[in-house]
Motif scaffolding. Structure first.
Motif, PDB file in Angstrom:
ATOM      1  N   ASN A  20       0.863  -1.174   0.000  1.00  0.00           N
ATOM      2  CA  ASN A  20       0.000   0.000   0.000  1.00  0.00           C
ATOM      3  C   ASN A  20       0.902   1.228   0.000  1.00  0.00           C
ATOM      4  N   SER A  75      13.142  -4.611  -0.597  1.00  0.00           N
ATOM      5  CA  SER A  75      12.577  -4.260   0.701  1.00  0.00           C
ATOM      6  C   SER A  75      11.116  -4.697   0.730  1.00  0.00           C
ATOM      7  N   ILE A  79       3.467  -8.556   5.364  1.00  0.00           N
ATOM      8  CA  ILE A  79       2.935  -9.831   4.911  1.00  0.00           C
ATOM      9  C   ILE A  79       1.651 -10.123   5.651  1.00  0.00           C
ATOM     10  N   GLN A  80       1.651  -9.795   6.931  1.00  0.00           N
ATOM     11  CA  GLN A  80       0.566 -10.275   7.785  1.00  0.00           C
ATOM     12  C   GLN A  80      -0.629  -9.351   7.692  1.00  0.00           C
ATOM     13  N   GLU A 265      13.842  -4.218  16.516  1.00  0.00           N
ATOM     14  CA  GLU A 265      14.633  -2.985  16.660  1.00  0.00           C
ATOM     15  C   GLU A 265      15.643  -3.080  17.797  1.00  0.00           C
TER      16      GLU A 265
HETATM   17  C1  B12 Z   1       5.342   2.907  11.926  1.00  0.00           C
HETATM   18  C2  B12 Z   1       4.687   1.613  11.471  1.00  0.00           C
HETATM   19  C3  B12 Z   1       3.436   1.713  10.866  1.00  0.00           C
HETATM   20  C4  B12 Z   1       2.760   3.045  10.565  1.00  0.00           C
HETATM   21  C5  B12 Z   1       3.382   3.621   9.281  1.00  0.00           C
HETATM   22  C6  B12 Z   1       3.229   5.109   9.171  1.00  0.00           C
HETATM   23  C7  B12 Z   1       3.989   5.699   8.024  1.00  0.00           C
HETATM   24  N1  B12 Z   1       3.398   6.666   7.383  1.00  0.00           N
HETATM   25  O1  B12 Z   1       5.111   5.336   7.708  1.00  0.00           O
HETATM   26  C8  B12 Z   1       1.264   2.606  10.391  1.00  0.00           C
HETATM   27  C9  B12 Z   1       0.546   2.698  11.736  1.00  0.00           C
HETATM   28  C10 B12 Z   1       0.442   3.360   9.374  1.00  0.00           C
HETATM   29  C11 B12 Z   1       1.452   1.124  10.050  1.00  0.00           C
HETATM   30  C12 B12 Z   1       0.477   0.393   9.437  1.00  0.00           C
HETATM   31  C13 B12 Z   1       0.598  -0.953   9.121  1.00  0.00           C
HETATM   32  N2  B12 Z   1       1.599  -1.785   9.443  1.00  0.00           N
HETATM   33 CO1  B12 Z   1       3.162  -1.174  10.364  1.00  0.00          CO
HETATM   34  N3  B12 Z   1       4.741  -0.761  11.301  1.00  0.00           N
HETATM   35  C14 B12 Z   1       5.301   0.350  11.673  1.00  0.00           C
HETATM   36  C15 B12 Z   1       6.623   0.065  12.421  1.00  0.00           C
HETATM   37  C16 B12 Z   1       6.434   0.330  13.914  1.00  0.00           C
HETATM   38  C17 B12 Z   1       7.833   0.879  11.929  1.00  0.00           C
HETATM   39  C18 B12 Z   1       8.042   0.855  10.426  1.00  0.00           C
HETATM   40  C19 B12 Z   1       9.015   1.909  10.014  1.00  0.00           C
HETATM   41  O2  B12 Z   1       8.694   2.765   9.198  1.00  0.00           O
HETATM   42  N4  B12 Z   1      10.230   1.908  10.584  1.00  0.00           N
HETATM   43  C20 B12 Z   1      11.279   2.867  10.268  1.00  0.00           C
HETATM   44  C21 B12 Z   1      12.009   2.497   8.960  1.00  0.00           C
HETATM   45  C22 B12 Z   1      13.229   3.366   8.752  1.00  0.00           C
HETATM   46  O3  B12 Z   1      12.400   1.153   9.083  1.00  0.00           O
HETATM   47  P1  B12 Z   1      12.062   0.028   7.998  1.00  0.00           P
HETATM   48  O4  B12 Z   1      11.116   0.500   6.991  1.00  0.00           O
HETATM   49  O5  B12 Z   1      11.749  -1.208   8.711  1.00  0.00           O
HETATM   50  O6  B12 Z   1      13.473  -0.136   7.275  1.00  0.00           O
HETATM   51  C23 B12 Z   1      14.641  -0.525   7.962  1.00  0.00           C
HETATM   52  C24 B12 Z   1      14.826  -2.039   8.077  1.00  0.00           C
HETATM   53  O7  B12 Z   1      13.643  -2.786   7.937  1.00  0.00           O
HETATM   54  C25 B12 Z   1      15.823  -2.357   7.024  1.00  0.00           C
HETATM   55  N5  B12 Z   1      15.382  -2.661   5.686  1.00  0.00           N
HETATM   56  C26 B12 Z   1      14.289  -2.314   5.009  1.00  0.00           C
HETATM   57  N6  B12 Z   1      14.309  -2.824   3.761  1.00  0.00           N
HETATM   58  C27 B12 Z   1      15.457  -3.497   3.635  1.00  0.00           C
HETATM   59  C28 B12 Z   1      16.007  -4.205   2.570  1.00  0.00           C
HETATM   60  C29 B12 Z   1      17.256  -4.798   2.749  1.00  0.00           C
HETATM   61  C30 B12 Z   1      17.824  -5.586   1.665  1.00  0.00           C
HETATM   62  C31 B12 Z   1      17.963  -4.683   3.976  1.00  0.00           C
HETATM   63  C32 B12 Z   1      19.295  -5.288   4.151  1.00  0.00           C
HETATM   64  C33 B12 Z   1      17.383  -3.985   5.042  1.00  0.00           C
HETATM   65  C34 B12 Z   1      16.152  -3.415   4.851  1.00  0.00           C
HETATM   66  O8  B12 Z   1      16.635  -1.195   6.991  1.00  0.00           O
HETATM   67  C35 B12 Z   1      15.801  -0.043   7.109  1.00  0.00           C
HETATM   68  C36 B12 Z   1      16.540   1.114   7.681  1.00  0.00           C
HETATM   69  O9  B12 Z   1      17.067   0.797   8.952  1.00  0.00           O
HETATM   70  C37 B12 Z   1       6.870  -1.452  12.094  1.00  0.00           C
HETATM   71  C38 B12 Z   1       7.434  -2.282  13.249  1.00  0.00           C
HETATM   72  C39 B12 Z   1       8.903  -2.015  13.447  1.00  0.00           C
HETATM   73  N7  B12 Z   1       9.229  -1.659  14.646  1.00  0.00           N
HETATM   74  O10 B12 Z   1       9.690  -2.122  12.523  1.00  0.00           O
HETATM   75  C40 B12 Z   1       5.463  -1.945  11.736  1.00  0.00           C
HETATM   76  C41 B12 Z   1       5.331  -3.016  10.630  1.00  0.00           C
HETATM   77  C42 B12 Z   1       6.215  -2.642   9.459  1.00  0.00           C
HETATM   78  N8  B12 Z   1       3.923  -2.910  10.237  1.00  0.00           N
HETATM   79  C43 B12 Z   1       3.407  -4.046   9.924  1.00  0.00           C
HETATM   80  C44 B12 Z   1       2.074  -4.204   9.428  1.00  0.00           C
HETATM   81  C45 B12 Z   1       1.585  -5.629   9.208  1.00  0.00           C
HETATM   82  C46 B12 Z   1       1.266  -3.092   9.164  1.00  0.00           C
HETATM   83  C47 B12 Z   1      -0.150  -3.158   8.578  1.00  0.00           C
HETATM   84  C48 B12 Z   1      -0.236  -3.960   7.305  1.00  0.00           C
HETATM   85  C49 B12 Z   1      -1.088  -3.672   9.684  1.00  0.00           C
HETATM   86  C50 B12 Z   1      -2.471  -3.972   9.198  1.00  0.00           C
HETATM   87  N9  B12 Z   1      -2.757  -5.236   9.048  1.00  0.00           N
HETATM   88  O11 B12 Z   1      -3.221  -3.072   9.025  1.00  0.00           O
HETATM   89  C51 B12 Z   1      -0.470  -1.664   8.349  1.00  0.00           C
HETATM   90  C52 B12 Z   1      -0.382  -1.256   6.887  1.00  0.00           C
HETATM   91  C53 B12 Z   1      -1.426  -0.246   6.650  1.00  0.00           C
HETATM   92  C54 B12 Z   1      -1.621   0.009   5.183  1.00  0.00           C
HETATM   93  N10 B12 Z   1      -2.165   1.134   4.894  1.00  0.00           N
HETATM   94  O12 B12 Z   1      -1.306  -0.804   4.384  1.00  0.00           O
HETATM   95  C55 B12 Z   1       4.364  -5.202  10.149  1.00  0.00           C
HETATM   96  C56 B12 Z   1       4.925  -5.827   8.875  1.00  0.00           C
HETATM   97  C57 B12 Z   1       5.355  -7.278   9.041  1.00  0.00           C
HETATM   98  C58 B12 Z   1       4.179  -8.217   9.008  1.00  0.00           C
HETATM   99  N11 B12 Z   1       3.723  -8.645  10.179  1.00  0.00           N
HETATM  100  O13 B12 Z   1       3.711  -8.539   7.968  1.00  0.00           O
HETATM  101  C59 B12 Z   1       5.451  -4.533  11.062  1.00  0.00           C
HETATM  102  C60 B12 Z   1       6.893  -5.059  10.926  1.00  0.00           C
HETATM  103  C61 B12 Z   1       4.966  -4.751  12.499  1.00  0.00           C
HETATM  104  C62 B12 Z   1       4.837  -6.200  12.893  1.00  0.00           C
HETATM  105  N12 B12 Z   1       5.759  -6.755  13.616  1.00  0.00           N
HETATM  106  O14 B12 Z   1       3.913  -6.865  12.593  1.00  0.00           O
HETATM  107  N13 B12 Z   1       2.654   0.668  10.424  1.00  0.00           N
END
Ligand code: B12
Ligand code: SF4
Length: 530
Positions: A20, A75, A79-80, A265
């Motif tokens: 999304n 990236s 999934i869930q 984290e």
């Molecule tokens: C903030 C957040 C939200 C916010 C996002 C707001 C926004 N505008 O960005 C909100 C509340 C909207 C949200 C919603 C949802 N979320 Co959310 N969210 C998070 C959270 C807490 C942080 C994500 C984030 O942006 N982090 C900051 C950035 C910088 O980190 P990042 O994207 O993860 O990237 C880092 C690493 O992952 C990595 N990385 C990323 N890509 C790659 C690729 C490679 C190759 C490598 C090496 C590393 C790497 O390096 C990056 C930089 O450090 C995570 C949990 C967590 N603590 O990670 C869950 C999380 C991403 N969410 C998740 C989910 C499921 C959802 C929803 C689909 C829930 C739902 N069923 O409704 C919804 C999606 C809504 C939609 N519209 O589709 C799951 C995804 C995993 C899963 N279970 O499938 C997570 C992991 C939580 C969990 N444990 O379940 N979310």
């Protein structure tokens, strides 16, 4: 000498897999970090979140043909799909509950059909994303024999053990933040001490996800650079209602029994310097962005981080960005009147409190470390400070030791929040926990014999899904029926309807009972699991 060659030759393509349209802050930060370490490396961001589904494969092909990457950074965000919201294939919670709990065979059938649709959409999405990774890698190898794929992101962090079975040999699977892994990989250094493993070569280490991430000082993302490597960047600037992600810290020190953020984290909270956060926001602000989501696992993870939050918000005020809005996950037990004032003043217009239950007894049993009385007092302070927007309160019933009395307590607690903020301003978001690997709740499920070690946490097969969508008996059917009734009566205001039905059926406890938690011996059961 060899390192230099590697550095110059690398061309990195970041592919955000279909999702999304949530701003792909993860790949943006990775690309920014790599650029700061290796300014000579060519990079490109390609976001499949902005591409129509029918074009995924061809758009990826075109991008690879044009850019000819040596390294593909995939990236994968989510999934869930268990949530009481319209997911990509419908409302998964409603379908599952219709199938499991409906008495009317026609509704059961509707649930089964809806469930089947979601089941198909779920597996189609999994296979499609895995297919895109394989396809992208193969295509890149046409141009560079040794092109390589690294896969990471939120979904991969949770399901890293399972995903390895279906990705091409040689793919690096990464858990948690990826900055230092990419840095080591690009330097030609040994990288396997980072939280990762290589498909076909190494197995994920036992408790890999529990290892601490390598510390990293975050600086403001350079959006002038990002704009230059991401042709579709403007997509997220056009719509006024996007909340663009900005991270202000990493890590959460808590231990909530169902939560995996604290391991993804890490427990160590690392604060990004306030000046850097503001400088990053300023660049987005100058591009017209007014809505920000602080993507931290928790914006104020504990009381000792209150001063950091105050410093950041004060710097936002001083920066003159007075017409912004922001949202975040907030642990409302960690507020002070001064912080509340700053939150209102800097434009916080939405926040989510994940108290899970309004019963202090259950909050303690779930190891959440919240004091519900403090939360109420802080909410009053927030209201007094002028906060007059929406609060989403996340409740997950039936996690552990739920009883009719604790449900009544949750109702009492919710009604008090309504008295503070106004009925229309407090949205009860009714979730049922989707059980996730590496959590205390998973351990508990093993111990109780609900799940067996070796189960597949990604499975959506009905017999597994029913256990992963956490709603155990004896109260499971009761909640199932209440939710079904709420969807029937008022599908557009599901959360409030659930609360209303529960109150009609069970009544409401005294608030004081909700706020006090007698210690009972059963509590030790969960506390013993680590
Ligand atoms: C903030 C957040 C939200 C916010 C996002 C707001 C926004 N505008 O960005 C909100 C509340 C909207 C949200 C919603 C949802 N979320 Co959310 N969210 C998070 C959270 C807490 C942080 C994500 C984030 O942006 N982090 C900051 C950035 C910088 O980190 P990042 O994207 O993860 O990237 C880092 C690493 O992952 C990595 N990385 C990323 N890509 C790659 C690729 C490679 C190759 C490598 C090496 C590393 C790497 O390096 C990056 C930089 O450090 C995570 C949990 C967590 N603590 O990670 C869950 C999380 C991403 N969410 C998740 C989910 C499921 C959802 C929803 C689909 C829930 C739902 N069923 O409704 C919804 C999606 C809504 C939609 N519209 O589709 C799951 C995804 C995993 C899963 N279970 O499938 C997570 C992991 C939580 C969990 N444990 O379940 N979310
Ligand atoms: S639920 Fe929130 S407070 Fe609890 S461990 Fe997870 S991120 Fe931290």
């Amino acid at each position: 000498m060899e390192i230099k060659t590697l550095m110059i030759e690398n061309r990195i393509l970041y592919v955000r897999l279909p999702c999304n349209p949530i701003f792909p802050i993860g790949v943006v930060y990775l690309a920014d970090h790599v650029h700061k370490q290796f300014p000579g490396i060519e990079q490109r961001i390609f976001d499949l979140g902005t591409v129509p589904p029918l074009d995924y494969a061809s758009a990826l092909d075109d991008c690879i043909d044009e850019f000819k990457p040596t390294l593909l950074v995939f990236s994968w965000r989510d999934i869930q799909i268990y949530a009481p919201v319209g997911g990509r294939g419908g409302n998964p919670l409603q379908n599952a509950f219709e199938l499991y709990y409906a008495k009317n065979p026609l509704i059961k059938l509707r649930g089964a059909l809806g469930g089947l649709r979601i089941f198909i959409a779920y597996y189609a999405e999994l296979w499609r994303n895995q297919g895109l990774i394989k396809r992208g890698l193969k295509r890149a190898q046409k141009y560079h024999d040794n092109a390589r794929a690294v896969v990471g992101g939120g979904a991969v962090s949770v399901f890293y053990e399972q995903l390895g079975k279906s990705l091409p040999p040689g793919t690096i699977i990464s858990v948690g933040e990826g900055e230092t892994l990419l840095e080591k990989l690009l330097s030609g250094d040994e990288f396997q001490d980072e939280r990762c493993y290589v498909v076909g070569e190494t197995q994920p280490r036992n408790r890999l996800i529990h290892e601490q991430p390598t510390p990293l000082e975050k600086t403001a993302c350079n959006y002038d650079y990002i704009e230059g490597i991401w042709p579709e960047f403007n997509y997220y600037l056009q719509e006024q209602d996007f909340y663009i992600g900005v991270q202000t810290k990493r890590g959460c020190p808590h231990n909530c029994c169902y939560c995996v953020y604290t391991v993804v984290e890490g427990k160590q909270v690392r604060i990004n310097p306030a000046d850097e956060v503001v400088a990053e926001m300023r660049q987005l602000y100058d591009r017209g962005i007014r809505n920000f989501w602080f993507t931290d696992a928790q914006f104020i993870p504990a009381r000792k981080f209150i001063d950091d939050a105050i410093e950041l918000l004060q710097k936002i005020v001083d920066s003159g960005m007075t017409d912004i809005h922001w949202a975040a996950y907030i642990r409302a037990d960690n507020l002070t009147p001064q912080l509340c004032e700053l939150m209102a003043k800097t434009g916080m217009n939405y926040f989510e409190i994940g108290i899970t239950s309004g019963s202090q007894e259950l909050v303690r049993k779930m190891r959440m470390g919240y004091n519900l009385r403090t939360v109420l007092q802080n909410c009053r302070d927030l209201k007094a400070a002028g906060f007059n927007d929406l609060v989403s309160v996340n409740y997950s019933f039936n996690v552990i030791d739920e009883r009719l009395e604790t449900i009544r307590q949750t109702i009492a607690y919710h009604r008090e929040l309504e008295r503070i903020f106004g009925v229309d301003k407090v949205e009860p978001a009714i979730f049922f926990i989707g059980l996730q690997p590496h959590t205390h709740l998973e351990e508990y499920a093993f111990k109780e014999g609900i799940l067996k070690p070796g189960y597949d946490p990604m499975s959506l097969m009905p017999w597994t899904a029913k256990k992963l969508l956490w709603n155990p008996e004896p109260l499971g059917s009761f909640f199932g029926e209440v939710c079904l009734q709420a969807w029937r009566q008022n599908p557009n205001d599901f959360g409030r309807e659930v609360m209303k039905i529960l109150e009609e059926k069970l009544g409401c406890a005294d608030l004081e009972a909700a706020l006090s938690a007698p210690i009972d011996t059963k509590e030790k059961q969960l506390a013993g699991i680590s």
